[in-house]
Design a protein around this motif. Structure first.
Motif, PDB file in Angstrom:
ATOM      1  N   LEU A   1     -29.121  62.398  61.799  1.00 33.53           N
ATOM      2  CA  LEU A   1     -29.408  61.755  63.071  1.00 33.53           C
ATOM      3  C   LEU A   1     -29.957  62.777  64.055  1.00 33.53           C
ATOM      4  CD1 LEU A   1     -26.267  59.466  63.408  1.00 33.53           C
ATOM      5  CD2 LEU A   1     -28.592  58.773  62.827  1.00 33.53           C
ATOM      6  N   GLY A   2     -30.829  62.306  64.924  1.00 39.07           N
ATOM      7  CA  GLY A   2     -31.437  63.176  65.922  1.00 39.07           C
ATOM      8  C   GLY A   2     -30.575  63.301  67.171  1.00 39.07           C
ATOM      9  N   ASP A   3     -31.141  63.993  68.152  1.00 35.20           N
ATOM     10  CA  ASP A   3     -30.472  64.179  69.439  1.00 35.20           C
ATOM     11  C   ASP A   3     -30.306  62.833  70.149  1.00 35.20           C
ATOM     12  OD1 ASP A   3     -30.450  66.922  69.022  1.00 35.20           O
ATOM     13  OD2 ASP A   3     -32.342  67.225  70.097  1.00 35.20           O
TER      14      ASP A   3
ATOM     15  N   LEU B   1     -31.511  53.322  65.720  1.00 38.89           N
ATOM     16  CA  LEU B   1     -32.439  54.281  66.309  1.00 38.89           C
ATOM     17  C   LEU B   1     -32.137  55.686  65.793  1.00 38.89           C
ATOM     18  CD1 LEU B   1     -32.571  52.885  69.967  1.00 38.89           C
ATOM     19  CD2 LEU B   1     -33.990  52.289  67.995  1.00 38.89           C
ATOM     20  N   THR B   2     -32.980  56.645  66.129  1.00 42.12           N
ATOM     21  CA  THR B   2     -32.899  57.989  65.555  1.00 42.12           C
ATOM     22  C   THR B   2     -31.603  58.721  65.860  1.00 42.12           C
ATOM     23  OG1 THR B   2     -34.115  58.843  67.475  1.00 42.12           O
ATOM     24  CG2 THR B   2     -35.406  58.320  65.493  1.00 42.12           C
ATOM     25  N   ASP B   3     -30.913  58.341  66.932  1.00 46.89           N
ATOM     26  CA  ASP B   3     -29.641  58.999  67.255  1.00 46.89           C
ATOM     27  C   ASP B   3     -28.442  58.187  66.765  1.00 46.89           C
ATOM     28  OD1 ASP B   3     -29.672  56.878  69.050  1.00 46.89           O
ATOM     29  OD2 ASP B   3     -29.157  58.092  70.801  1.00 46.89           O
ATOM     30  N   GLY B   4     -28.719  57.089  66.046  1.00 43.79           N
ATOM     31  CA  GLY B   4     -27.641  56.240  65.549  1.00 43.79           C
ATOM     32  C   GLY B   4     -27.344  55.048  66.433  1.00 43.79           C
ATOM     33  N   THR B   5     -28.040  54.911  67.547  1.00 38.25           N
ATOM     34  CA  THR B   5     -27.840  53.765  68.431  1.00 38.25           C
ATOM     35  C   THR B   5     -28.219  52.477  67.699  1.00 38.25           C
ATOM     36  OG1 THR B   5     -28.233  55.039  70.443  1.00 38.25           O
ATOM     37  CG2 THR B   5     -28.632  52.678  70.590  1.00 38.25           C
ATOM     38  N   ILE B   6     -27.411  51.446  67.900  1.00 34.33           N
ATOM     39  CA  ILE B   6     -27.670  50.126  67.327  1.00 34.33           C
ATOM     40  C   ILE B   6     -28.514  49.328  68.317  1.00 34.33           C
ATOM     41  CG2 ILE B   6     -26.613  47.945  66.617  1.00 34.33           C
ATOM     42  CD1 ILE B   6     -24.042  49.677  66.016  1.00 34.33           C
ATOM     43  N   LEU B   7     -29.608  48.757  67.827  1.00 37.53           N
ATOM     44  CA  LEU B   7     -30.452  47.862  68.619  1.00 37.53           C
ATOM     45  C   LEU B   7     -30.463  46.517  67.895  1.00 37.53           C
ATOM     46  CD1 LEU B   7     -32.479  47.200  70.866  1.00 37.53           C
ATOM     47  CD2 LEU B   7     -34.268  48.170  69.416  1.00 37.53           C
ATOM     48  N   ASP B   8     -29.813  45.532  68.488  1.00 36.73           N
ATOM     49  CA  ASP B   8     -29.652  44.226  67.852  1.00 36.73           C
ATOM     50  C   ASP B   8     -30.024  43.149  68.867  1.00 36.73           C
ATOM     51  OD1 ASP B   8     -28.808  41.875  66.642  1.00 36.73           O
ATOM     52  OD2 ASP B   8     -26.967  42.753  65.852  1.00 36.73           O
TER      53      ASP B   8
END
Length: 191
Positions: A28-30, A125-132
């Motif tokens: 995962l990114g920043d 997303l790249t930092d592990g955020t969930i977009l639903d």
């Protein structure tokens, strides 16, 4: 277990099934900055309305096309990678689109082309955020919460948020579009 731990398991499980992952979310990114998250929310809202997703009922049961479309716009409009994620949402008294390794493996062995598959699709997303953008819309209809405008259905969940079975959380099982394609939920059409 955290979402990040579940995501690692999902990547490993996807690969163990011989499914392709277009691009891995790991490592995962920043952390994505708040200003960028606001831009992501705005882009999603604008895209949903542009494509005719005005209310909860427009979004419900459309998780695959909605998130594939949003993935495309995030990359083309913001140069932001995101990852198709398949799984379910778990509560202590209900599981939305419940998945299991047994059901996944059974579907891969004997795909029900054109039929329904129990799976929920969202973006990581790249930092592990969930977009639903569809789960809350479906819940609006399922639990008679009424119609809501599309932008009210957008969920952006921090990957470090503590999972709570009472309020519910996402459980990823697979990453990428290969399962969707192999089971007939999604087709790649080349011009």
């Amino acid at each position: 277990m955290s979402y990040k731990d579940r995501l690692t398991e999902a990547v490993n499980y996807t690969l163990s099934l011989g499914l392709k992952i277009e691009k891995s979310p790991l490592p995962l990114g920043d952390k994505i900055k708040n200003a960028m998250m606001k831009d992501i929310f705005q882009l999603c809202g604008d895209a949903l309305y542009h494509y005719g997703f005005q209310t909860s009922s427009d979004l419900a049961n459309k998780c695959t096309p909605v998130h594939l479309m949003l993935q495309h716009h995030l990359k083309n409009d913001m140069n932001l990678d995101s990852f198709i994620t398949l799984g379910d949402r778990f509560w202590d008294d209900y599981v939305y689109c419940e998945m299991s390794k047994a059901s996944i493996e059974s579907e891969l062995k004997n795909p029900n082309m054109g039929g329904d598959i129990k799976a929920h699709v969202w973006l990581t997303l790249t930092d592990g955020t969930i977009l639903d953008c569809t789960a809350e819309a479906h819940a609006d209809l399922l639990f008679n919460r009424g119609e809501h405008p599309a932008h009210k259905c957008i969920m952006i969940i921090d990957p470090n948020k503590q999972e709570n079975a009472k309020s519910g959380y996402h459980r990823p099982y697979l990453i990428g579009t290969d399962f969707l394609e192999k089971t007939g939920m999604y087709q790649i059409i080349c011009p």
